[in-house]
Design a protein around this motif. Structure first.
Motif, PDB file in Angstrom:
ATOM      1  N   LYS A 219       0.837  -1.208   0.000  1.00  0.00           N
ATOM      2  CA  LYS A 219       0.000   0.000   0.000  1.00  0.00           C
ATOM      3  C   LYS A 219       0.869   1.255   0.000  1.00  0.00           C
ATOM      4  CE  LYS A 219      -4.053  -1.916   2.327  1.00  0.00           C
ATOM      5  NZ  LYS A 219      -4.864  -1.910   3.563  1.00  0.00           N
ATOM      6  N   GLN A 220       1.935   1.254   0.814  1.00  0.00           N
ATOM      7  CA  GLN A 220       2.818   2.412   0.865  1.00  0.00           C
ATOM      8  C   GLN A 220       3.493   2.646  -0.480  1.00  0.00           C
ATOM      9  OE1 GLN A 220       5.435   1.410   4.086  1.00  0.00           O
ATOM     10  NE2 GLN A 220       4.096   2.276   5.657  1.00  0.00           N
ATOM     11  N   LEU A 221       3.983   1.573  -1.093  1.00  0.00           N
ATOM     12  CA  LEU A 221       4.647   1.708  -2.393  1.00  0.00           C
ATOM     13  C   LEU A 221       3.671   2.174  -3.465  1.00  0.00           C
ATOM     14  CD1 LEU A 221       6.994  -1.404  -2.381  1.00  0.00           C
ATOM     15  CD2 LEU A 221       7.625   0.990  -2.114  1.00  0.00           C
ATOM     16  N   LYS A 222       2.447   1.675  -3.411  1.00  0.00           N
ATOM     17  CA  LYS A 222       1.436   2.091  -4.382  1.00  0.00           C
ATOM     18  C   LYS A 222       1.140   3.580  -4.221  1.00  0.00           C
ATOM     19  CE  LYS A 222      -3.074   0.668  -6.135  1.00  0.00           C
ATOM     20  NZ  LYS A 222      -4.219  -0.220  -5.947  1.00  0.00           N
ATOM     21  N   SER A 223       1.026   4.032  -2.983  1.00  0.00           N
ATOM     22  CA  SER A 223       0.781   5.448  -2.715  1.00  0.00           C
ATOM     23  C   SER A 223       1.947   6.297  -3.220  1.00  0.00           C
ATOM     24  CB  SER A 223       0.575   5.663  -1.217  1.00  0.00           C
ATOM     25  OG  SER A 223       0.501   7.028  -0.912  1.00  0.00           O
ATOM     26  N   GLN A 224       3.166   5.850  -2.962  1.00  0.00           N
ATOM     27  CA  GLN A 224       4.341   6.593  -3.428  1.00  0.00           C
ATOM     28  C   GLN A 224       4.388   6.640  -4.944  1.00  0.00           C
ATOM     29  OE1 GLN A 224       7.641   4.638  -1.561  1.00  0.00           O
ATOM     30  NE2 GLN A 224       7.401   5.743   0.369  1.00  0.00           N
TER      31      GLN A 224
ATOM     32  N   VAL B  34       4.492   9.930  -7.286  1.00  0.00           N
ATOM     33  CA  VAL B  34       5.544  10.139  -8.288  1.00  0.00           C
ATOM     34  C   VAL B  34       4.920  10.361  -9.660  1.00  0.00           C
ATOM     35  CG1 VAL B  34       7.428   9.003  -9.529  1.00  0.00           C
ATOM     36  CG2 VAL B  34       7.372   8.949  -7.041  1.00  0.00           C
ATOM     37  N   SER B  35       3.906   9.578  -9.992  1.00  0.00           N
ATOM     38  CA  SER B  35       3.246   9.742 -11.292  1.00  0.00           C
ATOM     39  C   SER B  35       2.612  11.118 -11.413  1.00  0.00           C
ATOM     40  CB  SER B  35       2.183   8.664 -11.490  1.00  0.00           C
ATOM     41  OG  SER B  35       2.765   7.397 -11.571  1.00  0.00           O
ATOM     42  N   THR B  36       1.961  11.566 -10.341  1.00  0.00           N
ATOM     43  CA  THR B  36       1.346  12.893 -10.353  1.00  0.00           C
ATOM     44  C   THR B  36       2.409  13.977 -10.488  1.00  0.00           C
ATOM     45  OG1 THR B  36      -0.454  12.086  -8.956  1.00  0.00           O
ATOM     46  CG2 THR B  36      -0.145  14.459  -9.055  1.00  0.00           C
ATOM     47  N   THR B  37       3.467  13.854  -9.716  1.00  0.00           N
ATOM     48  CA  THR B  37       4.549  14.843  -9.764  1.00  0.00           C
ATOM     49  C   THR B  37       5.234  14.829 -11.125  1.00  0.00           C
ATOM     50  OG1 THR B  37       4.901  14.559  -7.404  1.00  0.00           O
ATOM     51  CG2 THR B  37       6.678  15.594  -8.638  1.00  0.00           C
ATOM     52  N   LEU B  38       5.458  13.652 -11.659  1.00  0.00           N
ATOM     53  CA  LEU B  38       6.157  13.528 -12.936  1.00  0.00           C
ATOM     54  C   LEU B  38       5.375  14.185 -14.069  1.00  0.00           C
ATOM     55  CD1 LEU B  38       8.671  12.351 -14.259  1.00  0.00           C
ATOM     56  CD2 LEU B  38       7.376  10.264 -14.684  1.00  0.00           C
TER      57      LEU B  38
END
Length: 160
Positions: A72-77, A81-85
């Motif tokens: 869950k943590q990795l999915k959230s990260q 990252v996708s949003t920021t990218l």
């Protein structure tokens, strides 16, 4: 010669001997199955240091719960990252051109640096014989509050 059926003790001895032979065969079969079962048990228990199957199952359940939390943590990260990218200004378009057809060469330029939503900036350098003027225009959704030249519009399209 005496027949084994004539003496009841001989008959009982023969029956007991057959029973003992059958029991030895049965013990050998059960021993083989037990050995196979012990090997499977050892494979399941592994090097856990535990001897109780219930403890192994509880430990595996805890490990799975921990892995789900990490997932869950990795999915959230990854979503962050996708949003920021997608907001990063990483798409670039460059165009060199001659701003004044009667003189010089392709020393003027326009550069667009935008993101996926076409937000960013376009930079233009107009070169003349005496000076070079550099202009920067902010972009939102591919549009600017300042008038865009055809060269600037071209580099914006090239950048996406």
């Amino acid at each position: 010669m005496e027949d084994w059926t004539s003496n009841p003790m001989n008959a009982v001895t023969v029956v007991l001997a057959l029973l003992v032979i059958i029991l030895f065969i049965w013990i050998a079969v059960v021993g083989g199955r037990l050995k196979k079962l012990r090997k499977q048990y050892t494979a399941v228990m592994g090097n856990t240091g535990l001897t109780n199957l219930e403890d192994v199952i509880v430990e595996l359940k805890n490990d799975i719960a921990e892995q789900q939390q990490v997932h869950k943590q990795l999915k959230s990260q990854l979503e962050q990252v996708s949003t920021t990218l997608s907001k990063q200004k990483g798409k670039v378009g460059v165009l060199r051109y001659n701003a004044f057809a009667e003189q010089g060469s392709d020393l003027s330029f326009s550069i667009a640096i935008i993101n996926d939503e076409k937000d960013g900036a376009v930079f233009s350098g107009i070169h003349s014989r005496e000076n070079t003027y550099v202009y920067a225009k902010p972009l939102e959704k591919g549009q600017s509050a300042y008038p865009l030249t055809p060269e600037e519009l071209k580099v914006i399209l090239e950048a996406k």
